[in-house]
Design a protein around this motif. Structure first.
Motif, PDB file in Angstrom:
ATOM      1  N   LEU A   1       1.177   1.243 -21.425  1.00 49.45           N
ATOM      2  CA  LEU A   1       0.889   2.358 -20.523  1.00 49.45           C
ATOM      3  C   LEU A   1      -0.541   2.868 -20.675  1.00 49.45           C
ATOM      4  O   LEU A   1      -1.144   3.331 -19.705  1.00 49.45           O
ATOM      5  CB  LEU A   1       1.865   3.506 -20.763  1.00 49.45           C
ATOM      6  CG  LEU A   1       3.242   3.352 -20.138  1.00 49.45           C
ATOM      7  CD1 LEU A   1       4.168   4.443 -20.631  1.00 49.45           C
ATOM      8  CD2 LEU A   1       3.160   3.365 -18.630  1.00 49.45           C
ATOM      9  N   MET A   2      -1.090   2.772 -21.868  1.00 52.12           N
ATOM     10  CA  MET A   2      -2.445   3.268 -22.087  1.00 52.12           C
ATOM     11  C   MET A   2      -3.503   2.384 -21.436  1.00 52.12           C
ATOM     12  O   MET A   2      -4.680   2.729 -21.446  1.00 52.12           O
ATOM     13  CB  MET A   2      -2.708   3.457 -23.583  1.00 52.12           C
ATOM     14  CG  MET A   2      -1.980   4.651 -24.145  1.00 52.12           C
ATOM     15  SD  MET A   2      -2.440   5.102 -25.815  1.00 52.12           S
ATOM     16  CE  MET A   2      -1.629   3.840 -26.767  1.00 52.12           C
ATOM     17  N   THR A   3      -3.111   1.259 -20.830  1.00 56.82           N
ATOM     18  CA  THR A   3      -4.063   0.446 -20.075  1.00 56.82           C
ATOM     19  C   THR A   3      -4.270   0.984 -18.662  1.00 56.82           C
ATOM     20  O   THR A   3      -5.212   0.599 -17.987  1.00 56.82           O
ATOM     21  CB  THR A   3      -3.597  -1.027 -19.991  1.00 56.82           C
ATOM     22  OG1 THR A   3      -2.346  -1.093 -19.299  1.00 56.82           O
ATOM     23  CG2 THR A   3      -3.455  -1.640 -21.377  1.00 56.82           C
ATOM     24  N   VAL A   4      -3.398   1.877 -18.207  1.00 56.80           N
ATOM     25  CA  VAL A   4      -3.519   2.490 -16.883  1.00 56.80           C
ATOM     26  C   VAL A   4      -4.604   3.563 -16.959  1.00 56.80           C
ATOM     27  O   VAL A   4      -4.666   4.324 -17.926  1.00 56.80           O
ATOM     28  CB  VAL A   4      -2.165   3.110 -16.441  1.00 56.80           C
ATOM     29  CG1 VAL A   4      -2.297   3.805 -15.105  1.00 56.80           C
ATOM     30  CG2 VAL A   4      -1.084   2.053 -16.397  1.00 56.80           C
ATOM     31  N   PRO A   5      -5.490   3.645 -15.950  1.00 56.88           N
ATOM     32  CA  PRO A   5      -6.565   4.640 -16.010  1.00 56.88           C
ATOM     33  C   PRO A   5      -6.028   6.070 -16.097  1.00 56.88           C
ATOM     34  O   PRO A   5      -5.081   6.439 -15.405  1.00 56.88           O
ATOM     35  CB  PRO A   5      -7.332   4.432 -14.696  1.00 56.88           C
ATOM     36  CG  PRO A   5      -6.478   3.569 -13.846  1.00 56.88           C
ATOM     37  CD  PRO A   5      -5.527   2.855 -14.735  1.00 56.88           C
ATOM     38  N   GLY A   6      -6.648   6.857 -16.981  1.00 58.86           N
ATOM     39  CA  GLY A   6      -6.288   8.256 -17.137  1.00 58.86           C
ATOM     40  C   GLY A   6      -5.127   8.520 -18.076  1.00 58.86           C
ATOM     41  O   GLY A   6      -4.847   9.661 -18.410  1.00 58.86           O
ATOM     42  N   ILE A   7      -4.430   7.474 -18.501  1.00 58.09           N
ATOM     43  CA  ILE A   7      -3.255   7.663 -19.353  1.00 58.09           C
ATOM     44  C   ILE A   7      -3.621   7.347 -20.795  1.00 58.09           C
ATOM     45  O   ILE A   7      -4.106   6.266 -21.100  1.00 58.09           O
ATOM     46  CB  ILE A   7      -2.078   6.790 -18.879  1.00 58.09           C
ATOM     47  CG1 ILE A   7      -1.637   7.265 -17.497  1.00 58.09           C
ATOM     48  CG2 ILE A   7      -0.924   6.847 -19.862  1.00 58.09           C
ATOM     49  CD1 ILE A   7      -0.472   6.533 -16.921  1.00 58.09           C
ATOM     50  N   GLY A   8      -3.358   8.320 -21.649  1.00 60.65           N
ATOM     51  CA  GLY A   8      -3.632   8.165 -23.073  1.00 60.65           C
ATOM     52  C   GLY A   8      -2.355   8.277 -23.873  1.00 60.65           C
ATOM     53  O   GLY A   8      -1.244   8.161 -23.343  1.00 60.65           O
ATOM     54  N   PRO A   9      -2.484   8.530 -25.168  1.00 60.58           N
ATOM     55  CA  PRO A   9      -1.316   8.574 -26.041  1.00 60.58           C
ATOM     56  C   PRO A   9      -0.298   9.664 -25.688  1.00 60.58           C
ATOM     57  O   PRO A   9       0.907   9.435 -25.775  1.00 60.58           O
ATOM     58  CB  PRO A   9      -1.896   8.828 -27.432  1.00 60.58           C
ATOM     59  CG  PRO A   9      -3.341   8.651 -27.335  1.00 60.58           C
ATOM     60  CD  PRO A   9      -3.726   8.682 -25.906  1.00 60.58           C
TER      61      PRO A   9
END
Length: 173
Positions: free
Chosen positions: A39-47
């Motif tokens: 999921l963290m590969t999607v732009p704007g999404i972090g931990p």
């Protein structure tokens, strides 16, 4: 008065340290989970967003498609239909408020960094949407788009990868 302000400043610094420690802990947990890592590969999404999404919907099988997930978050407009006429209103704001707010914040992060639009294949879509939408409506539309992409990444168990035709698609990495 100075003594009171010094005490409040100390409390504030302690809270900042605690928030930093918890953020580090969440980041470590998210990096250890393969779903959060994808999921963290999607732009704007972090931990934080990735761990909250995995905690809320698991692997995403509760939803048949990304559109259903976006509607569950409340990122779609209310629809009033009579006969052959459909009127779209404000966003429904139903569903998981915490995740909805996180996705809207992710959208704002993406919007304030135009240099990343090309890298993620968002540039044509955002530029076209900017011409016809108010900036707040654009942020909600982008949040819905990011939520749908995140659902696809989670459900298909693939990392996000932009293809060269400037369309966004979760592809196997």
């Amino acid at each position: 008065m100075v003594h009171v302000i010094e005490g409040l400043a100390h409390d504030w610094r302690w809270l900042d340290e605690r928030i930093e420690g918890l953020s580090t802990e969440i980041g470590a947990l998210a990096c250890g989970d393969p779903a959060c890592d994808r999921l963290m590969t999607v732009p704007g999404i972090g931990p934080i967003i990735s761990s909250a999404m995995v905690a809320a919907i698991g692997n995403g099988t509760a939803f048949a498609k990304g559109r259903d997930f976006g509607a569950w978050l409340g990122l779609v407009p209310k629809q009033i239909s009579t006969g052959d006429r459909t009127i779209l209103g404000k966003i429904s704001r139903r569903g998981n408020r915490y995740l909805r707010v996180l996705f809207v914040q992710a959208a704002w992060v993406v919007l304030i960094r135009p240099q990343s639009w090309e890298r993620y294949g968002l540039k044509p879509w955002i530029e076209a949407a900017k011409k016809r939408l108010h900036h707040n409506v654009l942020a909600i539309a982008l949040a819905n788009k990011l939520a749908r992409i995140a659902w696809a990444v989670l459900n298909k168990e693939r990392k996000f990868e932009c293809i060269r035709t400037n369309k966004m698609s979760p592809r196997a990495a």
